[in-house]
Design an enzyme around this catalytic site. Structure first.
Site, short mmCIF file in Angstrom:
data_model
loop_
_atom_site.label_atom_id
_atom_site.label_comp_id
_atom_site.label_asym_id
_atom_site.label_seq_id
_atom_site.Cartn_x
_atom_site.Cartn_y
_atom_site.Cartn_z
N SER A 13 -4.51 12.34 -3.84
CA SER A 13 -4.31 10.66 -4.12
C SER A 13 -3.60 10.68 -5.56
O SER A 13 -3.71 11.53 -6.38
CB SER A 13 -5.45 9.90 -4.41
N GLU B 202 -5.43 13.05 1.84
CA GLU B 202 -5.53 13.11 0.41
C GLU B 202 -7.23 13.37 0.08
O GLU B 202 -8.12 12.98 0.96
CB GLU B 202 -5.68 11.68 -0.19
N CYS C 105 1.02 -1.37 0.04
CA CYS C 105 0.03 -0.03 -0.16
C CYS C 105 0.84 1.16 0.11
O CYS C 105 2.07 1.20 0.50
CB CYS C 105 -0.94 -0.09 1.20
#
Length: 580
Positions: free
Chosen positions: A483, A457, A135
């Site tokens: 993002s 984000e 991630c």
């Protein structure tokens, strides 16, 4: 009695390795007894200890295959004559944390990952490290730990998700976020939205476009911390296990050579990393993570240095969200190596940088041929655009700088009145209700590293705008982040942030904001006198996190300009862990 030893594959002198502190001499008998309890032999205890760190968890598909890959790393370590010691750390998965208070935990998790890997390595005196991550923040977090500790290290990406398929088109999770905006304006019904959400993410692996995970995976190869080619194969592919085993073997060779991360992550290597971000239209988050990695080495490499590289780099990889293709497509035409090959041949990469193979970038790429029968990656001499897919901005609204992804954008200038929000939730609610006008510049502030805290984000908001067909008709600026999946005129990392009295905190509805991504400027049409008057009247705000991890993060975190780091870094060191 300890188990009988197989014949050792190589002999080691541990007199200068950290693990001597827990394995060598009569005073370490209690320590060795613990290793016997776990089934280790005398020969295995006498070998170097290699930490095999993963961010495995059941939070998201990004991390779910890391445990499997770790077993292959361990096989490689054992086969090369060292002893693997597996451990795990946390991740916060942005796709699930997005759009609510959970996203405040995301950037903070980068620091926790780096810190927890450091503490595990220090506490148990491991000699080397293989780090596997999936991630977004786990990739830079793991790389930060490697250069901080400076033990021989190899990074390995867990791999990308396979693309989803929806009504004849490849899709990613960003399409689902944008579908929420379509649904809000009646352009998509409940059944169609449900159909899309069920097929968008069909496998294990990290988000499929050139979002933050795939951007930082490309960085790992370009910077030299990962084996060439290891970033490419999607997570479900069996070849990932082969790369994992090779990474385990490689780290043992690095112990023998005493080749360490700070030998690899030099200023030139960081410039190579920034080049690959720009060339692939990568995530703006790289402008936070590269300075943070540099900071661990004691190298000054801030947002402005990153932006300088972005400005001179051609944009050549036609990847989502600004382009047409996903990570699997890039892998199938040759992976990040073909991007690096054409950049090297055109003079954009430093070919003399050493890598974890023990060879230079140029030596690693010597036999790579750039394929001409594909359109995923253009030759560097014939780019999509002559300058990078990510641009740095400065001006009276961002004296410390800001960042915007321009990959896929046609219009690089925008001017309009400010529509000001003091948190993302208020902005998202206004977007959902269409309480904004075409031509507006939406301002989301008090979302910076300190002010959020956590520098969230804003994908939910930006994707909703695109879903409403307004992605190129409004702009959005924030002292938070975007993002890697964000597209449109969305400017993040505006500094100084609102929480410390930056100009973004002084804006009022109707102020005219002027954005020029061609010339790299971000300004508000206010005089210095007016800004000074507003600053004198400005008062700090108190956020809702007055205890716990986010409070602690807010006390120590620095400016986005320098990577939002939380400690003094390599420049302040008096010793390095690897030399204990």
């Amino acid at each position: 009695m300890p188990l009988d030893d197989p014949k050792p594959t190589r002999s080691w002198d541990k007199s200068k390795l950290p693990s001597r502190h827990v394995t060598v001499g009569p005073e370490r008998a209690p320590h060795r007894s613990y290793y016997y309890a776990m089934g280790l032999t005398e020969a295995e205890i006498a070998q170097p200890f290699v930490g095999v760190a993963t961010c495995w968890n059941e939070a998201a598909p990004c991390n779910i295959s890391l445990n499997r890959q770790a077993q292959s790393v361990k096989r490689g370590v054992k086969a090369a004559g060292a002893t693997p010691r597996e451990f795990t750390t946390i991740t916060v998965t942005d796709g699930i944390a997005m759009g609510h208070a959970g996203m405040k935990s995301s950037l903070c998790s980068r620091e926790v990952i780096a810190d927890s890997v450091e503490l595990t390595m220090r506490g148990h005196c491991y000699d080397a490290l293989v780090g596997l991550a999936g991630c977004d923040k786990s990739l830079p977090g793991m790389m930060m730990a490697m250069v901080r500790l400076n033990v021989p290290s190899v990074f390995m990406y867990g791999g990308s998700i396979l693309p989803g398929r929806f009504r004849g088109k490849d899709v990613t999770v960003v399409d689902v976020f944008e579908a929420v905006g379509k649904h809000a304006v009646g352009a998509m019904d409940d059944a169609e939205l449900h159909e899309l959400e069920c097929v968008a993410c069909p496998s294990a692996g990290s988000c499929g476009g050139q979002f933050t995970a795939n951007t930082m995976a490309c960085v790992s190869e370009a910077m030299g911390l990962a084996l060439p080619g290891s970033a490419g194969a999607p997570a479900p592919y069996e070849t990932r296990d082969q790369w994992a085993e090779a990474s385990g073997r490689a780290v043992v060779d690095l112990i023998a050579k005493n080749l360490r991360p700070r030998d690899i992550v030099t200023r030139k290597a960081l410039e190579n990393a920034a080049t690959i971000v720009a060339a692939t239209g990568g995530s703006t988050n790289a402008a936070l993570h590269l300075p943070a990695i540099a900071h661990e080495c004691g190298i000054e490499f801030d947002l402005h240095e990153v932006a300088r590289i972005f400005k001179r780099t051609p944009y050549i990889a036609d990847l989502k969200p600004g382009g047409r293709y996903v990570a699997k497509d890039l892998f199938e035409v040759g992976g990040v190596e073909i991007v690096m090959k054409t950049l090297l041949d055109a003079g954009y990469l430093h070919g003399d940088c050493i890598t974890v193979t023990g060879k230079t970038i140029a030596e690693n790429l010597a036999n790579v041929k750039f394929p001409t029968d594909q359109d995923v990656v253009r030759p560097a001499t014939s780019p999509i655009t002559p300058t990078g897919g990510v641009v740095g901005l400065v001006g009276n609204l961002a004296t410390q700088g800001a960042i915007v992804k321009v990959a896929g954008m046609k219009n690089l200038k925008f001017s309009g009145p400010a529509r000001v929000f003091d948190c993302e939730e208020d902005a998202f609610a206004a977007v959902e209700k269409r309480e904004y006008q075409e031509g507006d510049v939406l301002v989301i502030r008090y979302e910076g590293p300190r002010g959020g805290p956590g520098m969230r984000e804003m994908l939910s908001t930006t994707a909703a705008l695109y879903g409403q067909g307004m992605g190129d008709k409004v702009a959005l600026i924030t002292d938070g982040r975007f993002s890697g999946g964000t597209r449109g005129f969305c400017i993040g990392h505006v500094g100084p942030e609102a929480a410390v009295g930056g100009a973004i905190g002084l804006l009022q509805n109707g102020d005219i904001i002027v954005i020029d991504a061609e010339n790299g400027t971000l300004d508000v049409e206010l005089s210095d006198d007016e800004l000074a008057k507003r600053r004198a009247a400005w008062k700090p705000r108190k956020h809702d996190f007055q205890s716990g991890a986010l409070w602690k993060f807010a006390q120590t975190v620095g400016d986005a300009e320098k990577g939002a780091v939380t400690h003094p870094g390599g420049a302040a060191e008096t010793h390095i862990y690897a030399d204990i």
